[in-house]
Design a protein around this motif. Structure first.
Motif, PDB file in Angstrom:
ATOM      1  N   LEU A  74       0.858  -1.024   0.002  1.00  0.00           N
ATOM      2  CA  LEU A  74       0.009   0.161   0.016  1.00  0.00           C
ATOM      3  C   LEU A  74       0.955   1.349   0.044  1.00  0.00           C
ATOM      4  O   LEU A  74       1.799   1.322   0.965  1.00  0.00           O
ATOM      5  N   THR A  75       0.718   2.248  -1.029  1.00  0.00           N
ATOM      6  CA  THR A  75       1.326   3.377  -1.108  1.00  0.00           C
ATOM      7  C   THR A  75       0.526   4.599  -0.562  1.00  0.00           C
ATOM      8  O   THR A  75      -0.368   4.834  -1.112  1.00  0.00           O
ATOM      9  N   ILE A  76       1.069   5.215   0.339  1.00  0.00           N
ATOM     10  CA  ILE A  76       0.121   6.389   1.058  1.00  0.00           C
ATOM     11  C   ILE A  76       1.016   7.587   0.774  1.00  0.00           C
ATOM     12  O   ILE A  76       2.220   7.524   1.105  1.00  0.00           O
ATOM     13  N   GLY A  77       0.393   8.752   0.448  1.00  0.00           N
ATOM     14  CA  GLY A  77       1.174  10.031   0.348  1.00  0.00           C
ATOM     15  C   GLY A  77       0.843  10.910   1.464  1.00  0.00           C
ATOM     16  O   GLY A  77      -0.291  10.946   1.912  1.00  0.00           O
ATOM     17  N   TYR A  78       1.888  11.427   2.095  1.00  0.00           N
ATOM     18  CA  TYR A  78       1.731  12.493   3.333  1.00  0.00           C
ATOM     19  C   TYR A  78       2.286  13.600   2.730  1.00  0.00           C
ATOM     20  O   TYR A  78       3.313  14.087   2.248  1.00  0.00           O
ATOM     21  N   PRO A  79       1.488  14.843   3.003  1.00  0.00           N
ATOM     22  CA  PRO A  79       1.922  16.048   2.745  1.00  0.00           C
ATOM     23  C   PRO A  79       3.188  16.687   3.540  1.00  0.00           C
ATOM     24  O   PRO A  79       3.005  16.276   4.620  1.00  0.00           O
ATOM     25  N   VAL A  80       4.014  17.069   2.606  1.00  0.00           N
ATOM     26  CA  VAL A  80       5.271  17.700   3.547  1.00  0.00           C
ATOM     27  C   VAL A  80       4.939  18.707   4.368  1.00  0.00           C
ATOM     28  O   VAL A  80       5.509  19.030   5.604  1.00  0.00           O
ATOM     29  N   ALA A  81       3.821  19.059   4.382  1.00  0.00           N
ATOM     30  CA  ALA A  81       3.314  20.390   5.194  1.00  0.00           C
ATOM     31  C   ALA A  81       3.070  19.637   6.604  1.00  0.00           C
ATOM     32  O   ALA A  81       3.275  20.739   7.481  1.00  0.00           O
ATOM     33  N   ASN A  82       2.822  18.345   6.648  1.00  0.00           N
ATOM     34  CA  ASN A  82       2.602  17.856   8.114  1.00  0.00           C
ATOM     35  C   ASN A  82       3.816  17.896   8.901  1.00  0.00           C
ATOM     36  O   ASN A  82       3.802  17.315  10.009  1.00  0.00           O
ATOM     37  N   PHE A  83       5.189  18.057   8.410  1.00  0.00           N
ATOM     38  CA  PHE A  83       6.186  17.549   8.941  1.00  0.00           C
ATOM     39  C   PHE A  83       7.068  19.025   9.334  1.00  0.00           C
ATOM     40  O   PHE A  83       7.027  19.925   8.910  1.00  0.00           O
ATOM     41  N   ASP A  84       7.759  18.710  10.574  1.00  0.00           N
ATOM     42  CA  ASP A  84       8.628  19.867  10.907  1.00  0.00           C
ATOM     43  C   ASP A  84      10.084  19.184  10.391  1.00  0.00           C
ATOM     44  O   ASP A  84      10.009  18.588   9.609  1.00  0.00           O
ATOM     45  N   ASP A  85      11.095  19.904  10.777  1.00  0.00           N
ATOM     46  CA  ASP A  85      12.497  19.592  10.391  1.00  0.00           C
ATOM     47  C   ASP A  85      13.187  18.333  11.065  1.00  0.00           C
ATOM     48  O   ASP A  85      14.343  18.626  11.155  1.00  0.00           O
ATOM     49  N   THR A  86      12.327  17.517  11.511  1.00  0.00           N
ATOM     50  CA  THR A  86      12.998  16.434  12.435  1.00  0.00           C
ATOM     51  C   THR A  86      12.661  15.057  11.712  1.00  0.00           C
ATOM     52  O   THR A  86      11.516  14.860  11.084  1.00  0.00           O
ATOM     53  N   PHE A  87      13.411  13.929  12.264  1.00  0.00           N
ATOM     54  CA  PHE A  87      13.221  12.587  11.705  1.00  0.00           C
ATOM     55  C   PHE A  87      12.033  12.200  12.498  1.00  0.00           C
ATOM     56  O   PHE A  87      11.311  11.129  12.265  1.00  0.00           O
ATOM     57  N   PRO A 113      12.741  16.480  -2.572  1.00  0.00           N
ATOM     58  CA  PRO A 113      13.804  17.319  -2.544  1.00  0.00           C
ATOM     59  C   PRO A 113      13.783  18.411  -1.478  1.00  0.00           C
ATOM     60  O   PRO A 113      14.784  18.621  -0.573  1.00  0.00           O
ATOM     61  N   ASP A 114      12.518  19.006  -1.303  1.00  0.00           N
ATOM     62  CA  ASP A 114      12.399  19.977  -0.351  1.00  0.00           C
ATOM     63  C   ASP A 114      12.299  19.549   0.997  1.00  0.00           C
ATOM     64  O   ASP A 114      12.814  20.436   1.837  1.00  0.00           O
ATOM     65  N   LEU A 115      11.952  18.558   1.043  1.00  0.00           N
ATOM     66  CA  LEU A 115      11.962  17.766   2.593  1.00  0.00           C
ATOM     67  C   LEU A 115      13.480  17.457   3.015  1.00  0.00           C
ATOM     68  O   LEU A 115      14.106  17.906   3.736  1.00  0.00           O
ATOM     69  N   ALA A 291      20.424  12.063   7.577  1.00  0.00           N
ATOM     70  CA  ALA A 291      20.669  12.818   9.033  1.00  0.00           C
ATOM     71  C   ALA A 291      22.140  13.202   9.103  1.00  0.00           C
ATOM     72  O   ALA A 291      22.468  13.984  10.179  1.00  0.00           O
ATOM     73  N   GLY A 292      23.198  12.909   8.209  1.00  0.00           N
ATOM     74  CA  GLY A 292      24.341  13.312   8.151  1.00  0.00           C
ATOM     75  C   GLY A 292      25.652  12.462   8.578  1.00  0.00           C
ATOM     76  O   GLY A 292      26.873  12.854   8.809  1.00  0.00           O
ATOM     77  N   ALA A 293      25.465  10.871   8.246  1.00  0.00           N
ATOM     78  CA  ALA A 293      26.633   9.969   8.512  1.00  0.00           C
ATOM     79  C   ALA A 293      27.504  10.192   7.248  1.00  0.00           C
ATOM     80  O   ALA A 293      27.015   9.891   6.198  1.00  0.00           O
TER      81      ALA A 293
END
Length: 408
Positions: A74-87, A113-115, A291-293
């Motif tokens: 199942l593929t679900i799309g989540y709007p980027v607007a729902n996220f802050d800048d954290t994992f 890319p914008d996320l 995350a930066g490794a």
């Protein structure tokens, strides 16, 4: 009203369910992990929250099991607007409470890319690590400290000297080395660097030290800056145990001028089940990279703790994704011995860290000879010479092949 950020995160879930229930289940995920419910929502609020609602992007049946039961994705799309800048926001949204909803596994994440641009990514990456360690044309060789807990600082220095004398590029702490009873990380960095300089007088290269970054979370950045200033070669970081956002904070800190080496400890609890949890390439590749490794350790395809070929290939794609961030160096581990070097080169290419513990310390002539055997094997591959041919000029490689053999 605040303008919404564009883009969609697509999460792919593998489920086992009745075919007739798939559409309802997918819709439940899309709504349940975003706006919660449409039930009893006033009509005036529908338009306001609709931009935040998840969408079912696809339902694909993978296997028919009989009696209407199937394995599907199942593929679900989540709007980027729902996220802050954290994992934390990413993982909680796409797999938070859902991870407790029976037989379901997160097998894919597509991040726009914008996320991705809101995450730090590697500070050094492949090119930066190569420049720092002065290794351009070949894979890097890394040795693992063994039997370090309970040893005094002089004993640890002697073990470091033996490994460095073998000519390896890096020596990393054991990831379980947390005690400071006999030596703090700062003391180890300081003393090992002295040893590395002494050994370099005979070997011609100064081996870098990847120190285990330990301590309470709120003190990690301060300690990382201090270790960087003292001359640490890299920071070994237990990324799953501490968290991807902690890694991101370290990677984004401009005062921490040292590559970060991510260790996979605890990750099996997330990816170990075939029908539950998250796919290994997401945990060890995609999240660690963004995350930066700068360098990422993961189970090789060859030892007792392994990843399969398909999972490894997907993981490499993530680590080498250069769309937004610098690529990371892969360090396949567990079951690595000198005879595997040609196979490692074929499977992973030149941008690779050959990471060995038992394959160095278990050499019949000791850790120094173990490191030399790996270096000889790497040089043979770079020269286009078989390991069997190379043994004529390298008795230590011959001894290693006699003990472990070539790859089969």
């Amino acid at each position: 009203m605040t303008q919404l950020k564009n883009g969609v995160v697509k999460a792919i879930y593998r489920v086992r369910d009745q075919k007739a229930k798939l559409e309802k289940r997918a819709e439940g995920i899309a709504v349940g992990l975003t706006i919660g419910t449409w039930t009893d929502l006033p009509q005036t609020r529908h338009q306001q929250v609709s931009a935040h609602c998840g969408q079912v992007e696809g339902i694909e049946i993978k296997t028919e099991l009989g009696q209407d039961e199937v394995i599907a994705e199942l593929t679900i799309g989540y709007p980027v607007a729902n996220f802050d800048d954290t994992f934390a926001s990413l993982l909680t949204t796409v797999f938070g409470k859902l991870s407790m909803d029976g037989e379901i596994r997160l097998v894919g994440l597509e991040l726009p890319p914008d996320l991705l641009a809101r995450f730090p990514g590697p500070k050094f990456g492949v090119a930066g690590c190569r420049e720092r360690y002065q290794v351009q044309a070949r894979p890097l060789v890394m040795s693992i400290f063994k039997a370090c807990i309970g040893l005094t600082l002089p004993e640890l220095q002697e073990q470091f000297a033996q490994q460095a004398a073998g000519g390896v590029d890096l020596i990393k702490d054991d990831e379980i080395f947390f005690t400071e009873q006999y030596a703090t990380p700062e003391e180890r960095v300081d003393k090992y660097r002295e040893v590395a300089k002494q050994v370099a007088a005979s070997t011609g290269r100064e081996t870098a030290y990847a120190v285990n970054l330990t301590g309470p979370v709120h003190r990690l950045s301060e300690r990382a800056r201090r270790l960087s200033e003292l001359g640490a070669g890299a920071l070994l970081f237990n990324v799953v145990a501490y968290g991807f956002d902690v890694l991101a904070d370290l990677a984004a800190d401009p005062e921490i001028q040292v590559p970060i080496l991510a260790h996979p400890a605890v990750s099996g609890a997330l990816y170990g089940g075939e029908r539950y949890g998250m796919a290994a390439d997401i945990v060890l590749g995609q999240l660690a990279h963004h995350a930066g490794a700068d360098m990422v350790i993961f189970p090789s395809m060859y030892g007792s703790v392994t990843l399969g070929k398909e999972a490894t290939e997907q993981l490499l794609l993530h680590l080498r994704d250069a769309r937004v961030h610098k690529p990371s160096l892969p360090a396949p581990s567990a079951g690595i011995y000198p005879g595997l070097v040609p196979q490692l080169y074929r499977d992973f290419g030149n941008d690779l860290i050959i990471n060995a513990g038992g394959g160095i310390h278990g050499h019949p002539q000791g850790a120094k000879a173990g490191g030399e055997a790996f270096c000889a094997a790497v040089q043979a591959v770079m020269d286009g010479v078989s390991l069997a041919e190379a043994t004529s000029a390298s008795p230590v490689l011959a001894a290693a092949l006699a003990k472990w053999g070539p790859a089969v």
